[in-house]
Design a protein around this motif. Sequence first.
Motif, PDB file in Angstrom:
ATOM      1  N   ARG A  21       0.825  -1.210   0.000  1.00  0.00           N
ATOM      2  CA  ARG A  21       0.000   0.000   0.000  1.00  0.00           C
ATOM      3  C   ARG A  21       0.858   1.258   0.000  1.00  0.00           C
ATOM      4  NH1 ARG A  21      -5.364   0.528   2.158  1.00  0.00           N
ATOM      5  NH2 ARG A  21      -5.872   2.713   2.499  1.00  0.00           N
ATOM      6  N   LEU A  25       0.769   4.050  -2.933  1.00  0.00           N
ATOM      7  CA  LEU A  25       0.382   5.427  -2.644  1.00  0.00           C
ATOM      8  C   LEU A  25       1.528   6.398  -2.917  1.00  0.00           C
ATOM      9  CD1 LEU A  25      -1.823   4.889   0.519  1.00  0.00           C
ATOM     10  CD2 LEU A  25      -2.575   5.308  -1.841  1.00  0.00           C
ATOM     11  N   GLU A  38      -4.085   8.800  -0.981  1.00  0.00           N
ATOM     12  CA  GLU A  38      -5.102   7.820  -0.603  1.00  0.00           C
ATOM     13  C   GLU A  38      -6.496   8.274  -1.023  1.00  0.00           C
ATOM     14  OE1 GLU A  38      -6.546   5.173   3.219  1.00  0.00           O
ATOM     15  OE2 GLU A  38      -4.574   6.133   3.220  1.00  0.00           O
ATOM     16  N   GLU A  42      -8.887   6.424  -3.760  1.00  0.00           N
ATOM     17  CA  GLU A  42     -10.249   6.031  -3.381  1.00  0.00           C
ATOM     18  C   GLU A  42     -11.282   6.627  -4.333  1.00  0.00           C
ATOM     19  OE1 GLU A  42     -10.675   7.336   0.643  1.00  0.00           O
ATOM     20  OE2 GLU A  42      -9.727   5.535   1.465  1.00  0.00           O
ATOM     21  N   LEU A  68      -3.822  -3.308   0.016  1.00  0.00           N
ATOM     22  CA  LEU A  68      -4.430  -2.265  -0.816  1.00  0.00           C
ATOM     23  C   LEU A  68      -5.799  -2.681  -1.342  1.00  0.00           C
ATOM     24  CD1 LEU A  68      -3.767   0.527  -2.030  1.00  0.00           C
ATOM     25  CD2 LEU A  68      -2.757  -0.664  -3.967  1.00  0.00           C
ATOM     26  N   MET A  71      -9.298  -0.913  -0.793  1.00  0.00           N
ATOM     27  CA  MET A  71      -9.656   0.322  -1.485  1.00  0.00           C
ATOM     28  C   MET A  71     -10.575   0.063  -2.676  1.00  0.00           C
ATOM     29  SD  MET A  71      -6.143   2.520  -1.357  1.00  0.00           S
ATOM     30  CE  MET A  71      -6.893   4.107  -1.691  1.00  0.00           C
TER      31      MET A  71
END
Length: 151
Positions: A21, A25, A38, A42, A68, A71
């Motif tokens: 993750r 990101l 993030e 999203e 991850l 998400m």
Amino acid sequence: MSMQKQETTQSWSGLGVGTDRKSFLAAVSAQLPDFEAERAAEAVFCGLSELLSDGLMRQLREQLPEDLRGMLDACPRHQREGGKVDRDDFYLQVANHLNAEPENVRLVLHGVFAALRAQLTEQEAGKVEGQLPRWLQGTWAAAKLGIDRPS
């Protein structure tokens, strides 16, 4: 000659081999320094869930690092209605989710798409492109090549 044991490496090769993750990101943040990575991811994943089939969303989820995958779960802000989403509605949905101006959405899409494409196999990336509406296919394709980055 003995066979060497192949070690699992962490890379963004575009072969469905991701890292985690934090690295994902960081890749989004590198593309979008003016946005929270993030929240941008999203917002785009929520929008994609309106455009792509449930089956393809599951396949995408499986190619992402375990930490991850959440998400890509159902977006708590929006109920999937299953109807056709037009360009204006899609851009507005992503902008509202991110609390951004609609004119910045293409930049956000490009940044998240670039990080996501690097995570997927070419076969999966092709499936995504095939299910995207025409008006979004160019942004998806440009994100792979690192060209046509909106300013």
